[in-house]
Design an enzyme around this catalytic site. Structure first.
Site, PDB file in Angstrom:
ATOM      1  N   GLU A   1     -10.115   1.191   1.027  1.00 46.72           N
ATOM      2  CA  GLU A   1      -9.822   2.454   2.123  1.00 46.72           C
ATOM      3  C   GLU A   1      -9.081   3.314   1.495  1.00 46.72           C
ATOM      4  O   GLU A   1      -8.137   3.097   0.674  1.00 46.72           O
ATOM      5  CB  GLU A   1      -9.073   1.522   3.311  1.00 46.72           C
ATOM      6  CG  GLU A   1      -9.195   2.153   4.645  1.00 46.72           C
ATOM      7  CD  GLU A   1      -8.650   1.303   5.765  1.00 46.72           C
ATOM      8  OE1 GLU A   1      -9.334   0.735   6.545  1.00 46.72           O
ATOM      9  OE2 GLU A   1      -7.382   1.257   5.697  1.00 46.72           O
TER      10      GLU A   1
ATOM     11  N   HIS B   1       0.690 -10.785   6.023  1.00 50.32           N
ATOM     12  CA  HIS B   1      -0.223 -10.203   5.072  1.00 50.32           C
ATOM     13  C   HIS B   1      -1.332  -9.253   5.767  1.00 50.32           C
ATOM     14  O   HIS B   1      -1.880  -8.516   4.972  1.00 50.32           O
ATOM     15  CB  HIS B   1      -1.098 -11.366   4.515  1.00 50.32           C
ATOM     16  CG  HIS B   1      -2.258 -12.067   5.389  1.00 50.32           C
ATOM     17  ND1 HIS B   1      -2.144 -12.238   6.632  1.00 50.32           N
ATOM     18  CD2 HIS B   1      -3.731 -12.126   5.212  1.00 50.32           C
ATOM     19  CE1 HIS B   1      -3.312 -12.784   6.983  1.00 50.32           C
ATOM     20  NE2 HIS B   1      -4.397 -12.506   5.796  1.00 50.32           N
TER      21      HIS B   1
END
Length: 476
Positions: A206, A399
Site C-alpha cells: 500500500e 497487529h
DNA sequence: ATGTCC
C-alpha cells in the site's frame, strides 16, 4: 461475548480467572464495545491456551483478537522451558513471520498525486500478487538453504536492498537459530519460485499518506510528518511457512500423549521446548522467519525499482519491519525475577519500550515502531512500544483491525468490483488479480481499526504516533 | 494464511 463472567481490571483490561484446568488466568485487552463484539470463541480459545504446560503469568488476547486455529489471532502466551514449557505450531500460526514493513519515501502527497495511476499500474505489474503467484527469483537447493539461514541479510547480499535496511528489521534481518535441515523438501519445493511475492488473503502493498501525527517527538524520531508518503508491505512466508506449520502440527498432535500433554483442543498441539520435536520446530520456524524477512526484502527492492521509474526523486528508506506470527526467546521480568521465556505472538506485534537494547539505537529513546495495518481502504497506524507494556503482555500489541466477518459472509455481502468502485470514489486505487479476494477484504468485514488502536493505546500496550491513509493498494 | 481438499 458475554462479559458477565469477566473481571474488569480497568476500562481496557478484563480477566478470566483461572478455573478448571487453567494454570493461569486469561487476560483480554479491549474496551467494552470491542469486547462485546468479540467472538465468544476468543474467550474459550484463550482460556484453553492458559491450560498448556509451562505457561507463565497469563494468556493474553489483544484488542483485535478473533477466532483462529487453536490460539486466537491476537493471542500472546509465554512458556518457560525449565518448567515443562511448550512450543506450539498453532500458537505461531500457519503464515510464519507474517508481518509488515513501512518505508519512508521522502515524497509529499502532492508530488505523488499526478502519478497515482501510473504508480498503481506499475506496482501491480511489477509486484507478483495472488494465490500461487511466482516471482523473479528462483532458488536452487543451495540458495534455498542460504536464504533460510540468512533472511533479509541474504537478500541484501544478493542485491535486494540496502545494508542500512538491516538495522531496521527485527533481529537485524536474520533470525538466529534457524535450521534449514529441519525444513522439509516439500516446503522448500513449494517456496523455490515464490520469493518476492505478496501472496493472497489480507496481504498487500500500500502507498499511504501520513494524515495525522499524535506524538510529535516519536514521529520526528521515526521520520514521519503530516503529508508524507510512505509504503507499507504486508506479507509472510508463503507456501514454505504454511507447509512447516502443517507438518509440525500433525507431528505435535501425534506426539502429545507421549510427552504427557493433555490437549484441551487438538488444534493446540504442541511439544515441550526441550524435546526433539520442539527443537526441530523452533529450527524450522526460525528458517520460516528468515524466509518472510527475505520475501519482504525482495519486495522492497521491487518497490524501489518502480518508484525509481515513476517518481525518481523518491528515496525509499526502511522505517521498520515487524513480524506478527512468531515464537521468540526473550527475557522478561516476572514478579521481580528475570526469566527466559518462549513468547508466542500470533497476530500480535512485538512492542519493546524505550531503552530496550533490541530497538535500533536512533529510535531507542522512543521505543520500537509498532505497525498496525488497517484493512483495505481504511487507515493504518504507527505506534511505539511503551515501558509499561512488558508487565501487561510481554511487550506486545495488536497487529491490525482484525476480522469482524468471515470471508464467506463477506463474499455474500459484497462484490469485488463495487468495493473497488466505492474506494476509487474516495481516491483510493485498488489493483488485485482477484475480485473475490477484494470482496473478502471489504472494509466492512473488519473491526474499526481506530477503536482497536485506541484500546491498545489507552490500555498501555503501545502509544499512538501517526495515522496513515491509503492512496494505492496492490491486493493479493 | 495456503499449490483456498493429496
Amino acid at each position: 461475548m458475554d462479559i458477565s463472567e469477566l473481571i474488569k481490571c480497568n476500562d481496557y483490561c478484563w480477566e478470566i480467572p483461572a478455573q478448571g484446568k487453567m494454570r493461569v488466568p486469561a487476560v483480554i485487552y479491549a474496551d467494552e464495545t470491542l469486547l462485546q463484539a468479540m467472538d465468544e470463541k476468543v474467550a474459550q480459545q484463550i482460556s484453553n491456551v492458559a491450560k498448556l504446560p509451562g505457561i507463565v503469568q497469563a494468556a493474553y488476547a489483544m484488542p483485535d483478537a478473533h477466532w483462529g486455529y487453536g490460539f486466537p489471532i491476537g493471542g500472546v502466551a509465554a512458556f518457560d522451558a525449565e518448567d515443562g514449557g511448550v512450543v506450539s505450531a498453532g500458537g505461531v500460526g500457519f503464515d510464519i513471520s507474517c508481518g509488515v514493513r513501512t518505508l519512508l519515501t521522502g515524497l509529499k502527497k502532492q508530488e505523488l498525486m499526478a502519478k497515482q495511476t501510473a504508480l498503481a499500474d506499475m506496482l501491480f505489474y511489477q509486484i507478483p500478487a495472488g494465490v500461487g503467484s511466482t516471482g523473479c527469483v528462483h532458488l536452487n537447493h543451495q540458495e534455498m538453504d542460504a536464504m533460510l539461514q540468512g533472511g533479509a541479510r541474504w537478500a541484501v547480499r544478493r542485491g535486494f536492498g540496502l545494508e542500512s535496511d538491516l538495522e531496521r528489521i527485527e533481529e537485524q534481518g536474520c533470525m538466529a537459530g534457524a535450521d534449514a535441515s529441519q525444513v522439509s523438501e516439500q516446503a522448500k519445493k513449494r517456496q523455490k519460485d515464490e520469493m518476492g511475492t505478496l501472496g493472497s488473503g489480507n496481504h498487500y502493498l500500500e502507498v499511504q499518506c501520513v494524515s495525522r501525527i499524535f506524538d510529535q517527538r516519536a514521529a520526528a524520531a521515526f521520520g514521519l510528518q503530516e503529508g508524507d508518503v510512505v509504503v507499507s508491505i504486508h506479507c509472510g512466508s508463503r507456501g514454505l511457512g504454511h507447509q512447516i506449520g502443517t507438518e509440525f502440527l500433525k507431528r505435535m498432535v501425534l506426539e502429545a500423549g507421549r510427552h504427557g500433554i493433555e490437549l484441551p483442543d487438538r488444534e493446540l498441539a504442541c511439544a515441550p521446548v526441550n524435546s526433539a520435536t520442539g527443537q526441530a520446530y523452533l529450527g524450522a520456524m526460525r528458517a520460516g522467519i528468515n524466509c518472510a524477512l527475505a520475501n519482504r526484502q525482495i519486495l522492497t527492492h521491487l518497490t524501489r525499482k518502480v518508484f525509481a521509474e515513476i517518481l525518481p526523486q523518491a528515496e525509499l528508506r526502511l522505517l521498520y519491519d515487524v513480524s506478527h506470527n512468531t515464537c521468540k526467546v526473550e527475557t522478561h521480568e516476572v514478579e521481580g525475577r528475570k526469566r527466559k521465556l518462549f513468547v508466542h505472538r500470533k497476530g500480535a506485534t512485538r512492542a519493546f519500550g524505550p531503552g530496550h537494547p533490541a530497538v535500533p539505537g536512533d529510535l531507542r529513546s522512543v521505543g520500537q515502531p509498532v505497525i498496525i495495518g488497517g484493512s483495505m481502504g481504511t487507515a493504518s497506524y504507527i505506534l511505539a512500544g511503551t515501558a509499561g507494556s512488558e508487565q501487561l503482555a510481554y511487550s506486545s500489541a495488536c497487529h491490525g483491525a482484525g476480522r469482524a466477518m468471515s470471508r464467506h459472509a463477506a463474499t455474500k455481502r459484497w462484490r469485488g468490483r463495487e468495493v473497488m468502485d466505492v474506494l476509487a470514489g474516495r481516491g483510493i486505487m485498488i489493483r488485485s488479480p482477484s475480485q473475490r479476494g477484494v470482496a473478502e477484504e471489504a472494509p466492512g468485514a473488519y473491526k474499526d481499526v481506530a477503536a482497536v488502536v485506541e484500546a491498545a493505546d489507552a490500555g498501555g500496550l503501545a502509544t499512538t504516533v501517526a495515522r496513515l491513509e491509503p492512496l494505492v493498494c496492490v491486493k493479493g
